[in-house]
Design a protein around this motif. Structure first.
Motif, PDB file in Angstrom:
ATOM      1  N   MET A 114       3.939   1.727  -1.448  1.00 43.06           N
ATOM      2  CA  MET A 114       4.521   1.697  -2.523  1.00 43.06           C
ATOM      3  C   MET A 114       2.768   1.847  -3.519  1.00 43.06           C
ATOM      4  O   MET A 114       3.651   2.866  -3.700  1.00 43.06           O
ATOM      5  CB  MET A 114       5.128   0.695  -3.091  1.00 43.06           C
ATOM      6  CG  MET A 114       6.287   0.152  -2.004  1.00 43.06           C
ATOM      7  SD  MET A 114       8.159   1.720  -1.772  1.00 43.06           S
ATOM      8  CE  MET A 114       8.299   1.663  -2.922  1.00 43.06           C
ATOM      9  N   ARG A 115       1.877   2.051  -3.798  1.00 45.54           N
ATOM     10  CA  ARG A 115       0.726   2.567  -4.234  1.00 45.54           C
ATOM     11  C   ARG A 115       1.159   3.969  -3.650  1.00 45.54           C
ATOM     12  O   ARG A 115       0.247   4.864  -4.710  1.00 45.54           O
ATOM     13  CB  ARG A 115      -0.062   1.648  -4.464  1.00 45.54           C
ATOM     14  CG  ARG A 115      -1.201   2.227  -4.784  1.00 45.54           C
ATOM     15  CD  ARG A 115      -2.359   0.810  -5.174  1.00 45.54           C
ATOM     16  NE  ARG A 115      -3.717   2.142  -5.242  1.00 45.54           N
ATOM     17  CZ  ARG A 115      -4.160   2.131  -6.680  1.00 45.54           C
ATOM     18  NH1 ARG A 115      -2.421   2.284  -7.716  1.00 45.54           N
ATOM     19  NH2 ARG A 115      -5.181   3.177  -6.689  1.00 45.54           N
ATOM     20  N   ALA A 116       0.787   3.863  -2.729  1.00 42.79           N
ATOM     21  CA  ALA A 116       0.396   5.645  -2.401  1.00 42.79           C
ATOM     22  C   ALA A 116       1.040   6.427  -2.896  1.00 42.79           C
ATOM     23  O   ALA A 116       1.638   7.903  -3.517  1.00 42.79           O
ATOM     24  CB  ALA A 116       0.950   5.550  -0.961  1.00 42.79           C
ATOM     25  N   TYR A 117       2.959   5.915  -2.738  1.00 40.19           N
ATOM     26  CA  TYR A 117       3.551   6.782  -3.413  1.00 40.19           C
ATOM     27  C   TYR A 117       3.977   6.593  -4.639  1.00 40.19           C
ATOM     28  O   TYR A 117       5.086   6.910  -5.735  1.00 40.19           O
ATOM     29  CB  TYR A 117       5.621   6.034  -2.958  1.00 40.19           C
ATOM     30  CG  TYR A 117       5.678   6.251  -1.354  1.00 40.19           C
ATOM     31  CD1 TYR A 117       5.228   7.432  -0.559  1.00 40.19           C
ATOM     32  CD2 TYR A 117       6.624   5.104  -1.000  1.00 40.19           C
ATOM     33  CE1 TYR A 117       5.415   7.379   0.844  1.00 40.19           C
ATOM     34  CE2 TYR A 117       6.612   5.522   0.768  1.00 40.19           C
ATOM     35  CZ  TYR A 117       6.103   5.985   1.202  1.00 40.19           C
ATOM     36  OH  TYR A 117       7.142   6.251   2.469  1.00 40.19           O
ATOM     37  N   SER A 118       3.266   5.771  -5.541  1.00 40.23           N
ATOM     38  CA  SER A 118       2.937   5.893  -7.347  1.00 40.23           C
ATOM     39  C   SER A 118       4.002   5.100  -7.481  1.00 40.23           C
ATOM     40  O   SER A 118       4.165   6.038  -8.330  1.00 40.23           O
ATOM     41  CB  SER A 118       2.327   6.726  -7.649  1.00 40.23           C
ATOM     42  OG  SER A 118       3.301   8.096  -7.638  1.00 40.23           O
ATOM     43  N   GLU A 152       0.313  -0.730   0.140  1.00 41.84           N
ATOM     44  CA  GLU A 152      -0.093  -0.092  -0.250  1.00 41.84           C
ATOM     45  C   GLU A 152       0.848   0.777  -0.115  1.00 41.84           C
ATOM     46  O   GLU A 152       0.981   2.262  -0.876  1.00 41.84           O
ATOM     47  CB  GLU A 152      -0.591  -0.073   1.007  1.00 41.84           C
ATOM     48  CG  GLU A 152      -1.679  -1.235   0.768  1.00 41.84           C
ATOM     49  CD  GLU A 152      -2.901  -0.823   1.019  1.00 41.84           C
ATOM     50  OE1 GLU A 152      -3.647  -0.396   1.878  1.00 41.84           O
ATOM     51  OE2 GLU A 152      -3.896  -1.034   0.170  1.00 41.84           O
TER      52      GLU A 152
END
Lengths: 274, 256
Positions: free
Chosen positions: B158-162, B156
């Motif tokens: 890393m997804r938030a960091y795109s 999550e």
């Protein structure tokens, strides 16, 4: 401090008519229904409610870790997706989620590193953040050498690394003991005052929500929706410190939120009272 | 039952004490009962042979050890590449599953003669391959498992960091799998030695430890044969300790 519909540029988060339905094998679960919420820049808003009220779902929608099935969400006037791609928010979860093979300094530097901030600027910023969360002496330590509260401070420092104007926190103190928790709340108040970031803070603790927030958004489950929004905070001119915890206005805030939580579901619900 | 961990000195001293007692009993029994050498030479006799033939034993140990080491390196490489492919492509993982299972139950005794026929029996190729197969399986299985251990909170984040997929792999997925990879290597290391050793019984150059043991035993030099056994135990322990140390090092921060 009641932010109403304003021009997008003066709004941190704007949630309009948002619903989220999770399909299941036989039917579907409505996690959120017709949610409207506007958060002003620098405002501290808590989402509170029993399990299944959709408070974490709402935060994940704002973070674009999930997409709504209806309605729109804008963050600083952009779509939630664009805000995520632009690194407009910092995020912290209930689990600190530090990378165990990285030192504390390298953990805080993680978002700066993956977003290609150059080495010197990174080092400088990490030093600032370590000082802000009081962990300068632990820069070279590893997560397994730190207590739960210290790990959570690292996670907060990491969330603040890119100086976001919006901080999304999903029960960040949920796994901490009561004493550590109150100390972390005071630290969070100090840090958000320093950074001026707007905060969306998911919690199931009524005193925590009332202590931290400008507004407490009370939610109820099946389907997840907003019951009411309670303004909180010390009296005009007052500060949010230990004296606020003893003030009448604090108790009044707790009562108001509690009655909404209990009334909202029609019968007493399992809200943790701490 | 468990009364807590023993102090460090006891942890180290107790197995040493047991070993000394066992060797002493063996020595006493061998000299008192006059046990013939072909049945079981006494420890002192084995030690004398080990000492006198040290350079020969060492040479044979290095020969077998070199085969085992090459097998370990090749097996690790194949296991890691296979796990990366299997992790990236689900069909590959599913197609490979029965092959991996088959490879994990292959008896070395069955592979040895076949591979010796396939490759020139004058070289060590078949021995290295046998050792490599023994290593590939635990490395593949453990690395594949490690690649799947990325915590939801890290995913999550890393997804938030795109971040791009390659950045996520480099910063989260691969480092998560590294301790598991070294668990595979720790399991595979002694297996590489055992496989390289056993493979020597099926032909090939006569310079390995097993060859030495066989030659000495068949010419009645029993104590010298046992000296070769001692050499292979040492070799196996060296590989085990090497694998164990690597695993410990790469797991040192995993308590969090």
């Amino acid at each position: 401090m009641t932010a109403t519909q304003e021009a997008p540029t003066t709004t941190a988060v704007s949630v309009t008519g948002v619903g989220r339905v999770f399909p299941t094998r036989k039917s579907s679960v409505t996690a959120l229904q017709a949610v409207d919420l506007t958060i002003a820049p620098g405002e501290f808003v808590s989402l509170i409610g029993p399990s299944g009220c959709g408070k974490s779902t709402l935060l994940r929608l704002i973070a674009d870790l999930d997409s709504p099935t209806s309605g729109t969400i804008s963050v600083f006037g952009k779509t939630a997706r664009q805000a995520r791609l632009d690194h407009d928010y910092g995020i912290a979860f209930q689990q600190a989620g530090l990378l165990p093979w990285r030192s504390i300094a390298d953990n805080i530097a993680l978002p700066l590193e993956v977003h290609k901030v150059d080495r010197t600027a990174r080092k400088h910023r990490v030093e600032e953040l370590l000082e802000m969360v009081g962990l300068t002496d632990f820069a070279k330590s590893y997560p397994d050498q730190l207590s739960g509260g210290m790990q959570q401070r690292v996670a907060i420092a990491r969330a603040l690394a890119e100086s976001p104007r919006l901080l999304l926190m999903d029960e960040p103190f949920g796994a901490l003991d009561e004493i550590t928790r109150e100390r972390m709340q005071s630290e969070l108040i100090r840090i958000t005052k320093e950074t001026g970031a707007a905060v969306v803070f998911v919690t199931h603790s009524i005193p925590e929500a009332v202590f931290l927030s400008d507004r407490v958004v009370v939610m109820s489950p099946r389907p997840g929706r907003i019951v009411d929004i309670v303004a909180a905070g010390p009296e005009a001119g007052g500060v949010r410190d230990e004296s606020y915890r003893d003030a009448a206005v604090f108790s009044a805030g707790i009562s108001a939120v509690r009655h909404l939580l209990h009334g909202g579901a029609g019968q007493p619900v399992g809200v943790e009272d701490r | 039952m468990n009364r807590g961990p023993l102090p460090l000195w006891a942890t180290i001293a107790s197995p040493i004490a047991l070993g000394i007692v066992l060797v002493a009993l063996w020595q006493l029994w061998a000299s008192a009962a006059d046990v013939p050498d072909y049945f079981l030479p006494s420890p002192s006799h084995i030690w004398t042979q080990f000492h006198e033939n040290f350079s020969l034993v060492l040479k044979a140990t290095l020969h077998t050890g070199w085969n085992a080491l090459r097998g370990l390196l090749i097996g690790t490489l194949v296991g890691v590449v296979g796990a990366l492919l299997g992790n990236a492509l689900r069909p590959i993982r599913q197609m490979a599953a029965p092959i991996v299972l088959a490879a994990s139950v292959i008896p070395i005794a069955a592979l040895g003669p076949v591979l010796n026929e396939m490759f020139n029996a004058n070289f060590n190729t078949s021995r290295v391959i046998i050792a490599a197969i023994a290593v590939t399986v635990p490395v593949y299985i453990n690395t594949l498992r490690g690649l799947a251990q990325v915590k939801p909170v890290h995913r999550e984040l890393m997804r938030a960091y795109s971040t791009k997929a390659v950045t996520t792999a480099r910063t989260v997925t691969l480092p998560t799998a590294v301790p598991y990879l070294f668990t595979g290597i720790r399991i595979g290391s002694p297996m590489a030695v055992i496989s390289a050793l056993v493979a020597e019984f099926f032909g090939g150059p006569l310079t390995g430890l097993a060859n030495q043991v066989t030659a000495n035993a068949s010419s009645g030099r029993y104590a010298a044969a046992w000296a070769g056994v001692l050499g292979s135990i040492v070799l196996g322990l060296v590989f085990y300790v090497f694998g164990y140390a690597l695993e410990r090092w790469f797991n040192r921060h995993q308590a969090a």
